[in-house]
Each structure stands twice: as structure tokens, then as C-alpha cells.
Scaffold this motif. Structure first.
Motif: not given
Lengths: 253, 483
Positions: B83-96
Motif C-alpha cells: 500500500p505504501q506505493v499507492h500514491l506513486f502509482e497514481r502519480e505514474l498514471f497521471e503524469a506518465d
């Protein structure tokens, strides 16, 4: 209870005497820049060193100009100039009611013009400010906020921060106006009753500052609102902000 | 995974290139189930395919490792297992545009207009929306409280209003704007972010920083911590209606900022930290004067803060309000005082020390209850220990220069990662240079990035009226998150 009262006695009276007396600032404080066109040899090194394109000196020495609205007071121009044509003074009184007034050079005067009589009648003794950060980094916000602490005691001048734009007389903007805040900033302005003012605090709110030209920002409050007072700095010293507000309200001695 | 070499760097060619399954297994194996390591950065490099790069910090071993994998435009999400990567993955989806299949809630990160809010159903539930413009002098963000009666079941946080595009503007640097962008990434953490950037620069350019500069940097970083902790303790007092401490600390915060201004002329430490060292020195007399002033302010701060612990009405509001469990803190990857208030013994200054912290240890301040009380207690312990550190350091400033003269270019095709313990917690900067020594990617992770979700967890089961108190106990940065 007694403990709190004792503490209150020991903590003492801590409100800055400004405007009756000038404050003691750090000997390293970088205030109003002084230009000496006579010493300038138009080498252009200051222009190359400036991170915000605030300074221009590439044509002739007499053209040496510094836009305080863009300046972040990093002092790189002073270091780059081997002629000593630029130096940062200890003057904290910085601000202008006209954008052009912030461009230091020939034939300009940086002046905070007091409000007209009708506006002074409305706001001279009581002014509520709605503060909106539109992409600000938190430093201008902190130095605006600190005016409400006992250190400056803004309310002794009848000035305070309003929780709602409906209760506000002035809109104080910090930050370069991020694209994502543009709508909220406009809506805040529209929600305020007339007559009303806009105050831009900090290099970002005046010109975009270090963010100027980046696609995500709108290069300052001017892009969106009619600004009545500009207070330069990155961030401006709280005393500079207070000086600007009091100047506008004709409350400086 | 591969350990970073001396100087926290590794040649891009040496970053392991795993199959996605191996990459995933490595991360889950090292970071899953409370194994000790944490993912401190996860981002994509889009040169020659979508390459996911993860930086993993093992706090107990004091090491940072990296690993990578090439992914298509979609890949199986890591979040259900980590779960600690939940926001990193959202960021990857939005930015990349990289879609993590199976991510539980793929909301936007920095686009407040695209937010798909989580909503509680049922006739008796209601929603309260506030922001982006709030009642106080504070940065903008949008909050939605999902309520059942008086109780908040969940808090939705939607940010991005402060987005200025800092990471994109770093690409192609370093240039004359770079250090100023870092100083304003989060304006109340100017020293923290400019220091993290300086470390990246110095590692990549092979610059040895003089000991005196390291000492002055550490002093400035701890002053930043003291000013913010003392200010926030006062604000916490204000949020429970206890005005003496609010008034005293509001003034004291400014006085601590003024000490930073004695160092460099700017209350927020602008123009102090520069790649290679610091731009200002202090003389022996100035050091003595600073120490004297600090001691006097500390006595005043201690008196103001002590009042909190002696006032039952304050304690009644602090205790059991906004609890985050230790397990939740580990699972969602909290950092800084918020994590230490849940009993987690982690602090970059002792786990991944750089500069002065290699020679002088500052005790890690923890508390166990995970509530507002614990977060306030941790902050009080920290400002006191920071002050002790500053006084010791001022009394034994190393002699020598304050900056290393170096015009060396940055190493080409290199990755460097540095962790700096800012006052909010761990600041992670991760940079990759191109073949010509320019930044190809510069990833900034402010502690707020990890901790905003912690605030949402703290609000569960509380009342809306507890929000200001819980919020201030974290006091997260909007601009540091939005960049």
C-alpha cells in the motif's frame, strides 16, 4: 492558572514598535537594491547572473534597470558586478501602487500612494483582508500570517484577516497564480463586495517570480485581477508588508 | 536490487533491469509485511521505453538500493501488496500514462478538476466539502468529509492547486534557476530541499564539502525544525482554544526565524545552502551571540510549551484524538514526526546520515500513542534535541572554508538519491543525468507526499471539529506535495 499568569508576566510585552520606531533587522538583511549607473560599464554580467531576468544592463550604463517585481533578492547580481554598481541596502520600505514604480532606474519613483478619500473613509480605520495563496510556496503566507501574532499585532491598526470573501475589503494574493488556482482566485474576487482592493505580496504574485514563464503558472496576480498594491520580496519581510498596508491606508507617521 | 555506491550514486548502466515479476518480487520481499525497508522513490524514466525505477531505503542497515523494470503502458499494480506505493502509482498514471491494473482507487494526484471522489452511500450519510480557499491564511486544498451523523467515516483529500511544474522545470538543469526552485519547493523547508539538491549536485560533480559548511548547514536545518515545531505547538494550542501558548509560540516562531536571518539575511534560509557549501560564514563572536540568543529563546519556548502539559483541558483534547495505528503507519509509509509518533524508530539523520550527522548523533524522538498528543510530544522532544545539537555545534565549529570551489560538470548517465530529514520528515531527491551531464529526470518527494494519507486515516471516527487540530498536528505542505 497561576503558572500561565506567571508565564505571561515573564514573557513580557513583545509587540514590535513599528511604525513609531524602525525595527532592528539582521545585519545581513538584503533590502532595497541601490543602483549606480555611473559605475556600470554595461558588461551584462549581472543580467547573465540573474535567475529571474529582473535586471537589464546590456545596452548602456544609463539603461541599468532593476525590476523589483521580479527580483528575488538572491544577490547574484551584486556578486557578478565587479564595478560595484549594484548593492543591497538595509531599506525595508519597499512597495508601490503602480507596477512601473517597481522598476528601479532613471525617472522612476517607487511610491505607495495612499487611497483616495472615499476609499480611506471606507477602509482607513478598519480593513478586512482575505488572503489567497495561488501557487505560493508558504513563505509569503507565513510572513503575512505572522502579522497577526503578538509580534506585530495587526489588529491594533484595525486590520485583520477575514475568513470569508463576503466579509473582505481587500484580497491579498501570494504565489504566481497557478493555473489550478485561477478559477478559485476569480471566484473569491467575485464573491467580495464593492469597493474592494487587491494586494500582491511577493515576487511570485507580482510577476511569477522564479516560476515566470512556466506553462503551469499565470505570471502573477495582474494576469487575473486589478492590483492596487505591490509588495516585493522573496518573501517580503513582515515589516515590509505592514509598511505597505499602512502606507496604503495613510497610517504611517 | 543494487546498493548505491559511495556518494549515494550509481551509473545508469549499472541499475538492474529486471523482468516485471522479478522487480515486483524484489520490492515485496524487501518492503512488504513490515520487513524494514521502504520505497522512498518510484518514478518512470521515459527515455527508450517506460522504465520504472524504484529506490528502496533499508533504515536498519542504513543503505539505499535501486532496481528497475521496463513496463508497457499497463502493468499489474503493486499497491494491493504494498500500500505504501499507492500514491506513486497514481502519480505514474497521471503524469506518465502508465496504468497500474488492479490499483484500488486510481484518482488524480495534482489535477483537482479531474477528481473522482469516493462517496459514502445511504440516506443518513452526508458530505461536507471545504476548500480550496480556506478560512485562515493557509495554502489551498479541497477536503470532503464523508460523515455519518457527527462522525467522519472518511476524509477525501484533493490537492494539486499549488502545482507549478517544478520537476519539469528541473529537466535540462542545473542552471541559474535550479537552486531557487528547490528553495521554494516548500517555502517553510527551504533549507531541507536546497540541502537535498546540494547533496545530489555535490555527489554527481565529485565535490568535497568543507566541514565548516556542513556544520553551518546542519545548524540551519535544525533551526528550521525548531521554528516550525515551536510555531506548530503554538498553533495546536490555538486550535484547542488555549491562548497563552498560542500567543507566546506565535511570537517565538518568528524569533527563531530571525536567528536564521542572522545567518543569511533571510528568515527562511534563502541563499544560504549552495552546491559546494554555504554562502555565509559566522565569526567567533557571531557564533557566541547566536548561542546566547538561542538559549534565551529556548527558555521562553520551554516555558510556553510546558504550559500545554500542565493544562488538563489541553491534554483532554490532545489525547486519543486523531489516532494512527503503528501498523497503518508502516503500511502506508508514513515518515517523519508523524511516523515517530506511532512508535516507529526512523529518522534519516541517524539512519542515513550525511554531513555533520555522521559525527554527532541526535537521539530519535518517538512516542507510542499515534494521536495528537504523541505528535505534539515528538515535536517538543525534537526541538529541544535540535537546540542542544545547535549549541554543541556552535561551540565547536570546525575551522576552514565554507565552500568548495569547483566548476566540475555533473557526471554523465548517473543516478543519485539523497534523504534529508526535514522538519516534516524525510525529503527524498532522486536525479538522473543524461550523457551530457544535464538532469534528465529530477524526482522530488516531500514528506507530505507520504503523510497526507496519514491525515485521512487520523480523521476516521473523529468529528469534523477535530479536523483543524489533527491537520495542524501533521501540518503538511500543499506546495511540497503539488510541486
Amino acid at each position: 492558572m497561576m503558572r500561565a499568569l506567571n508565564a505571561r508576566l515573564r514573557q513580557g510585552y513583545r509587540t514590535n514598535p513599528f511604525p513609531a520606531e524602525d525595527p532592528v533587522l539582521s545585519p545581513r538583511y538584503a533590502g532595497l537594491p541601490q543602483l549606480d549607473p555611473g559605475a556600470c560599464n554595461a558588461c551584462g554580467e549581472c543580467e547573465k547572473a540573474c535567475p529571474t531576468q529582473a535586471i537589464s544592463a546590456h545596452t548602456a550604463p544609463s539603461e541599468l534597470k532593476l525590476d523589483l517585481g521580479r527580483c528575488i533578492f538572491c544577490g547574484e547580481c551584486e556578486k557578478a558586478c565587479d564595478q560595484g554598481a549594484i548593492s543591497f541596502s538595509k531599506t525595508f520600505r519597499m512597495g508601490a501602487t503602480e507596477r512601473e514604480g517597481l522598476v528601479l532606474g532613471k525617472n522612476t519613483e517607487m511610491r505607495i500612494k495612499r487611497l483616495n478619500d472615499e476609499m480611506l473613509r471606507c477602509f482607513g480605520h478598519a480593513m478586512k483582508i482575505r488572503v489567497v495563496s495561488a501557487g505560493g510556496c508558504g513563505a509569503c503566507e507565513a510572513d503575512v500570517n505572522v502579522l497577526e501574532t503578538i509580534g506585530f499585532d495587526l489588529s491594533r491598526f484595525g486590520i485583520g484577516y477575514a475568513a470569508s470573501p463576503r466579509h473582505a475589503d481587500a484580497l491579498l494574493v501570494t504565489g504566481p497564480v497557478s493555473g489550478n488556482m485561477e478559477l478559485a482566485l476569480k471566484k473569491t474576487w467575485e464573491a467580495m463586495p464593492d469597493p474592494k482592493l487587491v494586494i500582491a505580496v511577493g515576487a511570485c504574485a507580482i510577476s511569477g517570480g522564479i516560476y515566470r514563464g512556466m506553462p503551469e503558472v499565470r505570471d502573477g496576480a495582474d494576469s487575473t485581477l486589478p492590483v492596487n498594491l505591490y509588495i516585493p520580496g522573496c518573501p517580503p519581510h513582515p515589516i515590509s508588508i505592514l509598511n505597505g498596508l499602512l502606507g496604503l491606508l495613510n497610517r504611517l507617521p | 536490487m543494487k546498493l548505491l555506491e559511495t556518494g549515494n550514486k550509481i551509473s545508469v548502466a549499472d541499475i538492474p533491469d529486471r523482468s516485471y515479476n522479478d522487480f515486483r518480487a524484489e520490492l515485496i520481499d524487501s518492503c512488504g509485511g513490515g520487513k524494514g525497508a521502504r520505497i522512498v522513490s518510484l518514478f518512470a524514466l521515459r527515455e527508450g521505453g517506460n522504465r520504472l525505477i524504484a529506490a528502496v531505503a533499508d533504515d536498519k542497515a542504513g543503505t539505499i538500493s535501486v532496481t528497475s523494470t521496463l513496463v508497457d503502458s499497463t502493468y499489474p499494480s503493486l499497491t494491493p501488496a504494498l500500500p505504501q506505493v499507492h500514491l506513486f502509482e497514481r502519480e505514474l498514471f497521471e503524469a506518465d500514462g502508465l496504468r497500474p491494473e488492479g490499483h484500488p482507487w486510481l484518482k488524480s494526484v495534482r489535477n483537482p478538476f479531474a477528481t473522482d471522489f469516493s462517496r459514502m452511500g445511504g440516506d443518513e450519510s452526508h458530505e461536507v466539502a471545504v476548500g480550496p480557499v480556506h478560512a485562515g491564511v493557509i495554502e489551498p486544498g479541497h477536503f470532503r468529509f464523508q460523515c455519518y451523523g457527527e462522525n467522519v467515516e472518511h476524509l477525501e483529500i484533493s490537492l494539486g492547486y499549488q502545482h507549478r511544474g517544478i520537476e519539469n522545470a528541473m529537466v535540462g538543469g542545473p542552471d541559474k534557476r535550479t537552486v531557487h526552485l528547490m528553495e521554494t519547493a516548500a517555502g517553510d523547508t527551504s533549507i531541507g530541499h536546497s540541502l537535498a539538491y546540494a547533496r545530489i549536485f555535490e555527489s554527481m560533480a565529485g565535490v568535497m564539502v568543507p566541514a565548516r559548511a556542513e556544520a553551518l548547514r546542519a545548524i540551519a536545518l535544525e533551526l528550521e525544525r525548531i521554528a516550525n515545531h515551536v510555531g506548530d505547538l503554538g498553533a495546536l494550542a490555538g486550535d484547542v482554544g488555549y491562548l497563552p501558548t498560542k500567543s507566546f509560540c506565535g511570537r517565538l516562531r518568528g524569533d527563531f526565524l530571525n536567528i536564521t536571518a542572522e545567518l543569511c539575511g533571510n528568515r527562511f534560509g534563502r541563499n544560504l545552502v549552495r552546491p559546494g557549501g554555504v554562502a555565509f560564514d559566522v565569526s567567533g563572536d557571531e557564533a557566541l551571540a547566536l548561542a546566547g540568543r538561542l538559549k534565551s529563546l529556548l527558555a521562553q519556548a520551554d516555558e510556553a510549551v510546558e504550559l500545554l502539559w500542565n493544562t488538563p483541558s489541553v491534554l483532554a483534547r490532545f489525547e486519543h484524538t486523531g489516532i494512527v495505528s503503528r501498523q497503518d503507519a508502516i503500511d502506508v509509509g508514513l515518515v517523519g514526526p508523524a511516523a515517530r509518533a506511532c512508535g516507529l524508530d526512523m529518522d534519516s539523520r541517524s539512519d542515513h546520515p550525511t554531513g555533520m550527522y555522521r559525527y554527532t548523533a541526535i537521539p530519535v524522538s518517538t512516542s507510542l500513542s499515534g494521536d495528537v498528543y504523541a505528535r505534539a510530544m515528538v515535536r517538543m522532544l525534537e526541538y529541544r534535541r535540535s537546540a542542544r545539537f545547535i549549541l554543541d555545534t556552535l561551540a565547536s565549529l570546525p575551522a576552514g572554508k565554507t565552500t568548495a570551489e569547483s566548476k566540475a560538470p555533473l557526471a554523465s548517465a548517473m543516478l543519485a538519491v539523497f534523504l534529508v530529514e526535514g522538519w516534516r520528515g524525510e525529503i527524498c531527491h532522486c536525479a538522473i543525468t543524461s550523457a551530457d551531464g544535464k538532469f534528465l529526470r529530477y524526482k522530488v518527494t516531500d514528506p507530505s507526499f507520504h503523510n497526507w494519507f496519514g491525515l485521512a486515516l487520523a480523521l476516521r471516527g473523529q468529528q469534523i471539529s477535530d479536523f483543524p487540530l489533527c491537520n495542524k498536528s501533521f501540518n503538511l505542505s500543499y506546495c511540497g506535495f503539488d510541486l
